[in-house]
Motif scaffolding. Structure first.
Motif, PDB file in Angstrom:
ATOM      1  N   LEU A  97      -1.693   6.019  10.515  1.00 17.53           N
ATOM      2  CA  LEU A  97      -0.797   4.938  10.094  1.00 17.53           C
ATOM      3  C   LEU A  97      -1.302   3.602  10.627  1.00 17.53           C
ATOM      4  CD1 LEU A  97       1.821   4.244   8.617  1.00 17.53           C
ATOM      5  CD2 LEU A  97       3.040   4.684  10.733  1.00 17.53           C
ATOM      6  N   GLY A  98      -1.752   3.577  11.866  1.00 20.51           N
ATOM      7  CA  GLY A  98      -2.307   2.349  12.437  1.00 20.51           C
ATOM      8  C   GLY A  98      -3.555   1.883  11.719  1.00 20.51           C
ATOM      9  N   ARG A  99      -4.402   2.807  11.326  1.00 21.01           N
ATOM     10  CA  ARG A  99      -5.669   2.451  10.668  1.00 21.01           C
ATOM     11  C   ARG A  99      -5.497   2.064   9.212  1.00 21.01           C
ATOM     12  NH1 ARG A  99      -9.185   7.431  13.020  1.00 21.01           N
ATOM     13  NH2 ARG A  99      -9.378   6.639  15.134  1.00 21.01           N
ATOM     14  N   PHE A 100      -4.656   2.792   8.492  1.00 23.45           N
ATOM     15  CA  PHE A 100      -4.592   2.621   7.041  1.00 23.45           C
ATOM     16  C   PHE A 100      -3.228   2.187   6.525  1.00 23.45           C
ATOM     17  CE2 PHE A 100      -7.449   6.271   7.995  1.00 23.45           C
ATOM     18  CZ  PHE A 100      -8.640   5.612   7.765  1.00 23.45           C
ATOM     19  N   GLY A 101      -2.320   1.837   7.416  1.00 20.79           N
ATOM     20  CA  GLY A 101      -0.934   1.641   7.038  1.00 20.79           C
ATOM     21  C   GLY A 101      -0.573   0.369   6.309  1.00 20.79           C
ATOM     22  N   GLY A 102      -1.490  -0.559   6.175  1.00 25.29           N
ATOM     23  CA  GLY A 102      -1.173  -1.784   5.465  1.00 25.29           C
ATOM     24  C   GLY A 102      -0.273  -2.707   6.264  1.00 25.29           C
ATOM     25  N   PRO A 103       0.299  -3.698   5.588  1.00 20.06           N
ATOM     26  CA  PRO A 103       1.062  -4.731   6.295  1.00 20.06           C
ATOM     27  C   PRO A 103       2.353  -4.237   6.939  1.00 20.06           C
ATOM     28  CG  PRO A 103       1.205  -5.039   3.910  1.00 20.06           C
ATOM     29  CD  PRO A 103       0.206  -3.954   4.153  1.00 20.06           C
ATOM     30  N   GLU A 104       2.906  -3.123   6.489  1.00 15.18           N
ATOM     31  CA  GLU A 104       4.148  -2.594   7.048  1.00 15.18           C
ATOM     32  C   GLU A 104       3.910  -1.654   8.229  1.00 15.18           C
ATOM     33  OE1 GLU A 104       7.379  -3.338   5.949  1.00 15.18           O
ATOM     34  OE2 GLU A 104       6.261  -4.906   4.915  1.00 15.18           O
TER      35      GLU A 104
END
Length: 186
Positions: A96-103
């Protein structure tokens, strides 16, 4: 696959639904397109009959019967980060930290409120990798656990929060100054 939350929605419109179906512990995700107007389907696995298409149909029907859409990949990762077994939660937080986008930072902070210490530590690391000084500052200001607070301060230093750390240093008690110095010079 549906019970394992392996079906996530990509897009849906009046005549087709596109979903991703994860297999092999999430390592491969097949794309399945359901053509609603003629009852046909297509899967990137290429098989004439496949479990991915079956899972896509079951998942889409269940979601529709419950009056909701299929969960997005991000929603699924957040849910796993909150409820999965600890090693899976840690992996979900990292992804989630690597690929999670702006949210992602908002999602990571929501997971933080229910997480145990190892998962919280991974959240602090993920926020540091994202250079999210605002979220790290929230953790620094609210965290009681010394190890987590120390890591959040170090991450804040790496995220460019030197000015915030310098202000904190001026009012910090002696035991709290050491982590701030480490954060300033990392």
């Amino acid at each position: 696959l549906v019970r394992a939350d392996a079906v996530v929605g990509e897009r849906a419109d009046a005549d087709e639904v596109v979903v991703r179906v994860a297999t092999k512990r999430g390592m491969i995700a097949r794309t399945v397109t359901l053509f609603l107007d003629d009852g046909q389907w297509e899967c990137t696995c290429g098989a004439p009959v496949c479990e991915h298409a079956a899972a896509a149909v079951i998942g889409w029907k269940r979601a529709r019967d419950e009056g909701r859409g299929l969960p997005t990949a991000r929603e699924t990762v957040v849910r796993v980060a909150m409820t999965g077994p600890e090693p899976v939660r840690i992996a979900a937080v990292r992804d989630l930290g690597r690929f999670g986008g702006p949210e992602a930072s908002k999602d990571l902070l929501s997971v933080y409120t229910t997480a145990n210490e190892p998962v919280r530590l991974q959240i602090v690391k993920a926020l540091g990798e994202r250079a999210d000084g605002v979220a790290l500052l929230q953790i620094v200001e609210s965290e009681k656990d010394g190890t987590l607070r120390f890591n959040a301060i170090a991450g804040l230093g790496q995220a460019g929060g030197a000015e915030k750390l310098a202000r904190m240093y001026k009012t910090a008690s002696l035991p709290r100054k050491r982590p701030i110095i480490v954060g300033l010079f990392r």
